[in-house]
Design a protein around this motif. Structure first.
Motif, PDB file in Angstrom:
ATOM      1  N   LEU A  31     -14.216 -11.201 -13.077  1.00  0.00           N
ATOM      2  CA  LEU A  31     -14.147 -12.670 -13.704  1.00  0.00           C
ATOM      3  C   LEU A  31     -14.156 -12.376 -15.273  1.00  0.00           C
ATOM      4  CD1 LEU A  31     -14.320 -15.382 -12.590  1.00  0.00           C
ATOM      5  CD2 LEU A  31     -16.643 -15.658 -13.128  1.00  0.00           C
ATOM      6  N   ASN A  32     -12.927 -12.615 -15.568  1.00  0.00           N
ATOM      7  CA  ASN A  32     -12.740 -12.773 -17.298  1.00  0.00           C
ATOM      8  C   ASN A  32     -13.149 -14.068 -17.780  1.00  0.00           C
ATOM      9  OD1 ASN A  32     -11.614 -12.354 -19.568  1.00  0.00           O
ATOM     10  ND2 ASN A  32      -9.634 -11.826 -19.004  1.00  0.00           N
ATOM     11  N   THR A  33     -14.189 -14.028 -18.481  1.00  0.00           N
ATOM     12  CA  THR A  33     -14.866 -14.942 -18.786  1.00  0.00           C
ATOM     13  C   THR A  33     -14.148 -15.451 -20.231  1.00  0.00           C
ATOM     14  OG1 THR A  33     -16.543 -13.585 -20.028  1.00  0.00           O
ATOM     15  CG2 THR A  33     -17.258 -14.556 -18.011  1.00  0.00           C
ATOM     16  N   SER A  34     -13.310 -14.531 -21.136  1.00  0.00           N
ATOM     17  CA  SER A  34     -12.880 -15.018 -22.185  1.00  0.00           C
ATOM     18  C   SER A  34     -11.546 -15.818 -21.846  1.00  0.00           C
ATOM     19  CB  SER A  34     -12.241 -13.542 -22.996  1.00  0.00           C
ATOM     20  OG  SER A  34     -11.103 -13.133 -22.140  1.00  0.00           O
ATOM     21  N   LYS A  35     -11.149 -16.053 -20.538  1.00  0.00           N
ATOM     22  CA  LYS A  35      -9.935 -16.596 -20.033  1.00  0.00           C
ATOM     23  C   LYS A  35     -10.553 -18.037 -19.310  1.00  0.00           C
ATOM     24  CE  LYS A  35      -6.462 -13.446 -19.685  1.00  0.00           C
ATOM     25  NZ  LYS A  35      -5.530 -12.816 -19.017  1.00  0.00           N
TER      26      LYS A  35
END
Length: 152
Positions: A31-35
């Motif tokens: 899960l890409n939290t920066s996106k």
């Protein structure tokens, strides 16, 4: 993901986020939290301060406008941003239609270009947002066939 916060209790929403995070971890998905973005739609008169969302210790960025599958959604669910972006895109493509017409190309090609490039972008997800547009926004969008026919 959509979550409902009712009565000021954020625990159900936060539990959903934790469940999603655990599901991603269990299924070997990153899960890409920066996106990841958080958009809060709140129509209450007295707005409460909602704590920032954290996933794996990282704070999720809160935004007021989010582009989802090509449709601009705002935190107050007005469609001004979406309409402005559609008109901007149509104007850019109308320029190419005029260039096609300057080169004496058979009429069939510019008409096909209009249907494929301009009309399709103006009508994308129309059933979702058009009914909620203001009269001024509807007039701008409905004026496009006239402008385009002048270019054809």
């Amino acid at each position: 993901m959509v979550g409902l916060i009712s009565g000021g209790d954020e625990s159900a929403h936060r539990a959903q986020v934790e469940h999603l995070t655990a599901w991603c971890r269990d299924n070997n998905l990153l899960l890409n939290t920066s996106k990841t973005k958080e958009l809060i739609v709140d129509f209450r008169r007295k707005k409460m301060d909602i704590q920032p969302l954290h996933i794996r210790g990282e704070c999720v960025k809160r935004v007021s406008v989010f582009r989802f599958l090509g449709v601009h959604i705002t935190d107050n669910l007005t469609w001004c941003t979406n309409t402005a972006e559609l008109v901007k895109k149509a104007q850019q493509r109308l320029y190419f239609l005029r260039i096609l017409n300057r080169h004496n190309i058979p009429q069939k090609l510019p008409v096909s270009f209009y249907h494929c490039s301009i009309e399709s972008s103006l009508t994308y997800c129309l059933c979702v947002w058009f009914a909620s547009c203001t009269v001024a926004q509807k007039n701008v969008l409905q004026g496009w066939p006239k402008r385009s026919s002048a270019a054809l």
